[in-house]
Design a protein around this motif. Sequence first.
Motif, PDB file in Angstrom:
ATOM      1  N   SER A 180       0.794  -1.079  -0.031  1.00  0.00           N
ATOM      2  CA  SER A 180       0.100   0.010  -0.060  1.00  0.00           C
ATOM      3  C   SER A 180       0.789   1.090  -0.003  1.00  0.00           C
ATOM      4  CB  SER A 180      -0.918   0.264   1.179  1.00  0.00           C
ATOM      5  OG  SER A 180      -0.111   0.125   2.388  1.00  0.00           O
ATOM      6  N   GLN A 181       1.860   1.182   0.572  1.00  0.00           N
ATOM      7  CA  GLN A 181       2.779   2.572   0.717  1.00  0.00           C
ATOM      8  C   GLN A 181       4.070   2.354  -0.302  1.00  0.00           C
ATOM      9  OE1 GLN A 181       1.942   4.695   3.230  1.00  0.00           O
ATOM     10  NE2 GLN A 181       0.208   3.085   3.222  1.00  0.00           N
ATOM     11  N   GLN A 182       4.116   1.111  -1.062  1.00  0.00           N
ATOM     12  CA  GLN A 182       5.086   0.936  -2.057  1.00  0.00           C
ATOM     13  C   GLN A 182       6.636   1.624  -1.551  1.00  0.00           C
ATOM     14  OE1 GLN A 182       5.083  -0.246  -5.481  1.00  0.00           O
ATOM     15  NE2 GLN A 182       3.569  -1.313  -4.034  1.00  0.00           N
ATOM     16  N   THR A 183       6.981   0.832  -0.274  1.00  0.00           N
ATOM     17  CA  THR A 183       8.283   1.031   0.189  1.00  0.00           C
ATOM     18  C   THR A 183       8.422   0.169   1.652  1.00  0.00           C
ATOM     19  OG1 THR A 183      10.082   2.883   0.960  1.00  0.00           O
ATOM     20  CG2 THR A 183       7.596   2.783   1.738  1.00  0.00           C
ATOM     21  N   LEU A 184       9.628  -0.044   2.119  1.00  0.00           N
ATOM     22  CA  LEU A 184       9.848  -0.483   3.105  1.00  0.00           C
ATOM     23  C   LEU A 184       9.026   0.039   4.478  1.00  0.00           C
ATOM     24  CD1 LEU A 184      13.657  -1.303   3.230  1.00  0.00           C
ATOM     25  CD2 LEU A 184      11.730  -2.791   2.757  1.00  0.00           C
ATOM     26  N   GLU A 185       8.596  -0.917   5.066  1.00  0.00           N
ATOM     27  CA  GLU A 185       7.605  -0.220   6.405  1.00  0.00           C
ATOM     28  C   GLU A 185       7.778  -1.170   7.632  1.00  0.00           C
ATOM     29  OE1 GLU A 185       6.642   1.825   8.383  1.00  0.00           O
ATOM     30  OE2 GLU A 185       5.341   2.926   6.872  1.00  0.00           O
ATOM     31  N   VAL A 186       7.607  -0.595   8.837  1.00  0.00           N
ATOM     32  CA  VAL A 186       7.681  -1.467  10.147  1.00  0.00           C
ATOM     33  C   VAL A 186       6.064  -1.530  10.526  1.00  0.00           C
ATOM     34  CG1 VAL A 186      10.077  -0.929  10.850  1.00  0.00           C
ATOM     35  CG2 VAL A 186       8.035   0.621  11.652  1.00  0.00           C
ATOM     36  N   TRP A 241      17.059  -8.501  -1.407  1.00  0.00           N
ATOM     37  CA  TRP A 241      15.646  -8.781  -1.325  1.00  0.00           C
ATOM     38  C   TRP A 241      15.248  -8.959   0.266  1.00  0.00           C
ATOM     39  CZ3 TRP A 241      11.925 -11.412  -4.520  1.00  0.00           C
ATOM     40  CH2 TRP A 241      12.635 -11.813  -5.636  1.00  0.00           C
ATOM     41  N   VAL A 242      13.859  -8.299   0.567  1.00  0.00           N
ATOM     42  CA  VAL A 242      13.542  -8.362   1.994  1.00  0.00           C
ATOM     43  C   VAL A 242      12.402  -9.346   1.869  1.00  0.00           C
ATOM     44  CG1 VAL A 242      11.814  -6.626   1.283  1.00  0.00           C
ATOM     45  CG2 VAL A 242      12.317  -7.119   3.579  1.00  0.00           C
ATOM     46  N   LEU A 243      12.808 -10.628   2.779  1.00  0.00           N
ATOM     47  CA  LEU A 243      11.682 -11.567   2.745  1.00  0.00           C
ATOM     48  C   LEU A 243      11.126 -11.768   4.375  1.00  0.00           C
ATOM     49  CD1 LEU A 243      14.191 -14.003   1.008  1.00  0.00           C
ATOM     50  CD2 LEU A 243      12.144 -12.972   0.054  1.00  0.00           C
ATOM     51  N   PRO A 244       9.997 -10.950   4.386  1.00  0.00           N
ATOM     52  CA  PRO A 244       9.575 -10.854   6.014  1.00  0.00           C
ATOM     53  C   PRO A 244       8.463 -12.217   6.148  1.00  0.00           C
ATOM     54  CG  PRO A 244       8.294  -9.812   4.331  1.00  0.00           C
ATOM     55  CD  PRO A 244       9.311 -10.305   3.505  1.00  0.00           C
ATOM     56  N   GLY A 245       8.084 -12.151   7.629  1.00  0.00           N
ATOM     57  CA  GLY A 245       7.170 -13.347   8.047  1.00  0.00           C
ATOM     58  C   GLY A 245       5.832 -12.647   7.597  1.00  0.00           C
ATOM     59  N   HIS A 246       5.568 -11.409   7.739  1.00  0.00           N
ATOM     60  CA  HIS A 246       4.099 -10.888   7.233  1.00  0.00           C
ATOM     61  C   HIS A 246       4.724  -9.623   6.260  1.00  0.00           C
ATOM     62  CE1 HIS A 246       2.170 -13.136  10.215  1.00  0.00           C
ATOM     63  NE2 HIS A 246       2.888 -12.989  11.129  1.00  0.00           N
ATOM     64  N   GLY A 247       3.871  -9.259   5.565  1.00  0.00           N
ATOM     65  CA  GLY A 247       3.903  -8.143   4.526  1.00  0.00           C
ATOM     66  C   GLY A 247       4.619  -8.978   3.289  1.00  0.00           C
ATOM     67  N   ASP A 248       4.594  -8.007   2.388  1.00  0.00           N
ATOM     68  CA  ASP A 248       5.135  -8.305   0.961  1.00  0.00           C
ATOM     69  C   ASP A 248       6.538  -8.579   1.150  1.00  0.00           C
ATOM     70  OD1 ASP A 248       2.627  -8.230   0.369  1.00  0.00           O
ATOM     71  OD2 ASP A 248       2.968  -7.146  -1.606  1.00  0.00           O
ATOM     72  N   VAL A 255      20.981  -3.448  -4.466  1.00  0.00           N
ATOM     73  CA  VAL A 255      21.508  -3.188  -3.098  1.00  0.00           C
ATOM     74  C   VAL A 255      21.378  -1.711  -2.794  1.00  0.00           C
ATOM     75  CG1 VAL A 255      23.740  -3.173  -1.736  1.00  0.00           C
ATOM     76  CG2 VAL A 255      22.936  -4.945  -3.039  1.00  0.00           C
ATOM     77  N   GLY A 256      21.713  -0.727  -3.629  1.00  0.00           N
ATOM     78  CA  GLY A 256      21.696   0.857  -3.461  1.00  0.00           C
ATOM     79  C   GLY A 256      20.533   1.228  -3.176  1.00  0.00           C
ATOM     80  N   GLU A 257      19.216   0.793  -4.118  1.00  0.00           N
ATOM     81  CA  GLU A 257      18.142   1.324  -3.778  1.00  0.00           C
ATOM     82  C   GLU A 257      17.356   0.823  -2.469  1.00  0.00           C
ATOM     83  OE1 GLU A 257      13.910   1.697  -6.181  1.00  0.00           O
ATOM     84  OE2 GLU A 257      15.464   1.114  -7.250  1.00  0.00           O
ATOM     85  N   MET A 258      17.838  -0.402  -2.261  1.00  0.00           N
ATOM     86  CA  MET A 258      17.467  -1.039  -1.050  1.00  0.00           C
ATOM     87  C   MET A 258      17.906  -0.362   0.468  1.00  0.00           C
ATOM     88  SD  MET A 258      14.883  -3.499   0.060  1.00  0.00           S
ATOM     89  CE  MET A 258      14.928  -4.822  -0.978  1.00  0.00           C
ATOM     90  N   ARG A 259      19.107   0.080   0.113  1.00  0.00           N
ATOM     91  CA  ARG A 259      19.690   1.013   1.399  1.00  0.00           C
ATOM     92  C   ARG A 259      19.120   2.145   1.440  1.00  0.00           C
ATOM     93  NH1 ARG A 259      24.390  -0.074   3.935  1.00  0.00           N
ATOM     94  NH2 ARG A 259      25.074  -1.499   2.344  1.00  0.00           N
ATOM     95  N   GLU A 260      18.631   2.820   0.552  1.00  0.00           N
ATOM     96  CA  GLU A 260      18.003   4.189   0.332  1.00  0.00           C
ATOM     97  C   GLU A 260      16.696   4.082   1.018  1.00  0.00           C
ATOM     98  OE1 GLU A 260      19.102   7.371  -0.178  1.00  0.00           O
ATOM     99  OE2 GLU A 260      21.033   6.386   0.011  1.00  0.00           O
ATOM    100  N   ARG A 261      15.945   2.975   0.661  1.00  0.00           N
ATOM    101  CA  ARG A 261      14.613   2.670   1.211  1.00  0.00           C
ATOM    102  C   ARG A 261      14.941   2.461   2.579  1.00  0.00           C
ATOM    103  NH1 ARG A 261      10.203   2.648  -2.355  1.00  0.00           N
ATOM    104  NH2 ARG A 261      11.038   2.642  -4.439  1.00  0.00           N
ATOM    105  N   MET A 262      15.761   1.644   3.165  1.00  0.00           N
ATOM    106  CA  MET A 262      16.166   1.696   4.532  1.00  0.00           C
ATOM    107  C   MET A 262      16.342   2.764   5.343  1.00  0.00           C
ATOM    108  SD  MET A 262      15.871  -1.719   5.979  1.00  0.00           S
ATOM    109  CE  MET A 262      17.052  -1.580   7.359  1.00  0.00           C
ATOM    110  N   ARG A 263      17.058   3.715   4.613  1.00  0.00           N
ATOM    111  CA  ARG A 263      17.362   4.959   5.261  1.00  0.00           C
ATOM    112  C   ARG A 263      16.184   5.870   5.358  1.00  0.00           C
ATOM    113  NH1 ARG A 263      22.911   6.032   1.537  1.00  0.00           N
ATOM    114  NH2 ARG A 263      24.367   5.213   3.157  1.00  0.00           N
TER     115      ARG A 263
END
Length: 318
Positions: free
Chosen positions: A243-249, A276-283, A289-297
């Motif tokens: 729904s947010q199209q990004t990483l979330e907690v 790859w983000v491979l969670p228990g819940h959520g997508d 790598v670089g884009e994933m790091r920016e999403r984490m930031r």
Amino acid sequence: MSTTHTENEPHTENEPQAADAEKGWHVDDRCLNCNIARQLAPGMIGYKEGGEYGGLSTVIRQPETQADVELMYQAAHACPTRSVHPPADKWDADSDPYPKALDEDGTVLLCGHASPQTYGATSYLLRRSDGTAMMIDTPRWRPALARRYEQKAGKVTDVLITHLDHVAHARKYADAFKARLWIHEGDLHSLPDADHVIRGTDPVEIGPGVIAHPFPGHTKGTTLFIADEKFCFSGDAFFWSNSQQTLEVAHSVVYDSIRTLAESVARGAEELTFEWVLPGHGDLHHLPVGEMRERMRGLARRSATYPAEEIDYGAVRY
């Protein structure tokens, strides 16, 4: 051979029967809102009442192609409450795809068969170059599933538990595989018979290329497992929000401390490398790598602003 109930339990008198079911594929009212079916059959299974999040699932479009049907079976065989049904509850022979390869080279396999005792958490098999495998969190317990997983993935040497919410069936799978069972000391009370205990906050090597990163916040003992600087098994620490199209907690479901979680995210944004983000819940989701790091930031900046909240599963922004 039909797989109608090979791993699915037989219907009970409390379950919806085919005669009472609506026509076509459908989701019954036992749905937990765990998100797994919406993730595995996107565009066909969605929110029941039109909300972006917080609602139960329903079939919003019937499958139109064989590929669509396969996705629906993928969702059906993963659903923890067995709420996703084919027309008239007639299951195609050999319809169970699990374990199912996630990436092109088959390094990660989805286990499917989520357990209601983990609120429908996704579990994974991580194949290693020596022909062995590791299981991250656990699906529902079935001896036949344990045999099937090893037949497909290789000898399972380790069962890695990300946090206390996902300990169900861990000992049974570890014993069936004769595997080492891992958990962090912060959540050890939930699995006191674990074979190996991760302590402190420093990374720990589980095996070649597989590193445990303590990541407190969701629970005191939450731990990420990162393989080959590519695959991040994040448990419930963070996920990709469709729904947010990004990483979330899941800031509305925090059992330790939202401040501690925000600190873990901020540290991880600078120290962790993965695609790859491979969670228990959520997508689950893949980015360079670089884009994933920016999403984490970005997540670190946002999560630092989140206040402490009462537990509310319905507010999770899947």
